[in-house]
Enzyme design. Structure first.
Site, PDB file in Angstrom:
ATOM      1  N   LYS A   1       1.006  -1.458   0.488  1.00 50.08           N
ATOM      2  CA  LYS A   1      -0.334   0.257  -0.065  1.00 50.08           C
ATOM      3  C   LYS A   1       0.745   0.853  -0.547  1.00 50.08           C
ATOM      4  O   LYS A   1       1.787   1.811   1.069  1.00 50.08           O
ATOM      5  CB  LYS A   1      -0.943  -0.415   1.486  1.00 50.08           C
ATOM      6  CG  LYS A   1      -1.639   1.506   1.856  1.00 50.08           C
ATOM      7  CD  LYS A   1      -2.593   1.678   2.925  1.00 50.08           C
ATOM      8  CE  LYS A   1      -2.723   2.349   3.141  1.00 50.08           C
ATOM      9  NZ  LYS A   1      -3.072   3.059   4.239  1.00 50.08           N
TER      10      LYS A   1
ATOM     11  N   ALA B   1       7.114   0.422   4.123  1.00 50.89           N
ATOM     12  CA  ALA B   1       8.517   0.719   3.681  1.00 50.89           C
ATOM     13  C   ALA B   1       9.774  -0.160   4.988  1.00 50.89           C
ATOM     14  O   ALA B   1      10.655  -0.580   4.552  1.00 50.89           O
ATOM     15  CB  ALA B   1       8.454   2.413   4.164  1.00 50.89           C
TER      16      ALA B   1
ATOM     17  N   GLY C   1       2.548   4.383   1.276  1.00 44.74           N
ATOM     18  CA  GLY C   1       2.987   5.130   1.592  1.00 44.74           C
ATOM     19  C   GLY C   1       3.037   4.319   2.718  1.00 44.74           C
ATOM     20  O   GLY C   1       3.013   5.143   4.159  1.00 44.74           O
ATOM     21  N   CYS C   2       2.715   3.245   3.175  1.00 43.34           N
ATOM     22  CA  CYS C   2       2.539   1.954   4.361  1.00 43.34           C
ATOM     23  C   CYS C   2       4.057   2.582   4.747  1.00 43.34           C
ATOM     24  O   CYS C   2       4.236   2.371   4.398  1.00 43.34           O
ATOM     25  CB  CYS C   2       1.864   0.799   3.919  1.00 43.34           C
ATOM     26  SG  CYS C   2       2.162   0.043   6.045  1.00 43.34           S
ATOM     27  N   GLN C   3       4.066   2.874   6.359  1.00 42.63           N
ATOM     28  CA  GLN C   3       5.266   2.879   7.222  1.00 42.63           C
ATOM     29  C   GLN C   3       5.496   1.297   7.256  1.00 42.63           C
ATOM     30  O   GLN C   3       6.920   0.741   7.209  1.00 42.63           O
ATOM     31  CB  GLN C   3       5.077   3.973   8.090  1.00 42.63           C
ATOM     32  CG  GLN C   3       4.663   4.716   8.722  1.00 42.63           C
ATOM     33  CD  GLN C   3       4.491   5.764   9.707  1.00 42.63           C
ATOM     34  OE1 GLN C   3       4.899   5.304  10.671  1.00 42.63           O
ATOM     35  NE2 GLN C   3       4.035   6.923   9.562  1.00 42.63           N
TER      36      GLN C   3
END
Length: 141
Positions: free
Chosen positions: A9, A16, A11-13
Site C-alpha cells: 500500500k 517501507a 505510503g504504508c510505514q
C-alpha cells in the site's frame, strides 16, 4: 539474492520498513501497488496457500479493528471475494519470487524463504504497521 515482486500500500510505514529490510539483505525489489493491481480470486489465493483464512486479513483495516468484521467468520471463497472487491483487506505485503508466493511479513518465514540479514531488522516488529503497534487508529488503512 532474490528479485522480489512486492505488493504494497503506497505510503504504508510498515511496508517501507519491510522494503528496507529486504534491500539491506541484498534483495532487489519490483514494487507494485496492492490497491490498483487487477486481482482475481484464483491468483490471490496462491499467496495464502493452506494458511488459515483469518491470517489473510489486514488487522489494521478499520472494519476489522472495530470488530464490525471478524476474519474467522469467513470461508476461503467469501474472503477472496471481499479482498478482490476491496484490496485493503489483504494482509501486507504480498511477495513473489519466481513461482513462490507469500502473504505478510513474518520474519522467520521470510528468512527461511529467501534469507534476511536479521541485524537490519531493528526493534520494531516489521510485520505490523507502526500505527497498529502503538494502539492508535490507523491512518487510511
Amino acid at each position: 539474492m532474490a528479485t522480489v515482486v512486492f505488493w504494497e500500500k503506497p505510503g504504508c510505514q510498515g511496508n517501507a520498513k519491510q522494503k528496507e529490510i529486504l534491500c539491506s539483505s541484498g534483495h532487489t525489489l519490483e514494487v507494485r501497488d496492492l490497491l490498483t493491481e487487477p486481482w482475481d480470486a484464483a491468483r490471490l489465493a496462491l499467496f495464502f496457500g493452506e494458511r488459515p483464512v483469518a491470517e489473510w486479513f489486514n488487522p489494521a483495516h478499520p472494519r476489522i479493528k472495530s470488530g464490525e468484521l471478524t476474519p474467522v467468520d469467513f470461508d476461503r471463497g467469501e474472503a477472496l471475494q471481499l479482498m478482490v472487491a476491496e484490496p485493503l483487506f489483504i494482509v501486507r505485503p504480498l511477495m513473489q519470487v519466481g513461482e513462490e508466493r507469500l502473504a505478510g511479513f513474518d520474519l522467520a518465514q521470510v528468512h527461511n524463504w529467501i534469507g534476511l540479514k536479521l541485524e537490519s531488522v531493528g526493534e520494531r516488529d516489521p510485520r505490523n504497521c507502526p500505527c497498529v503497534t502503538r494502539g492508535s487508529a490507523p491512518q487510511q488503512s
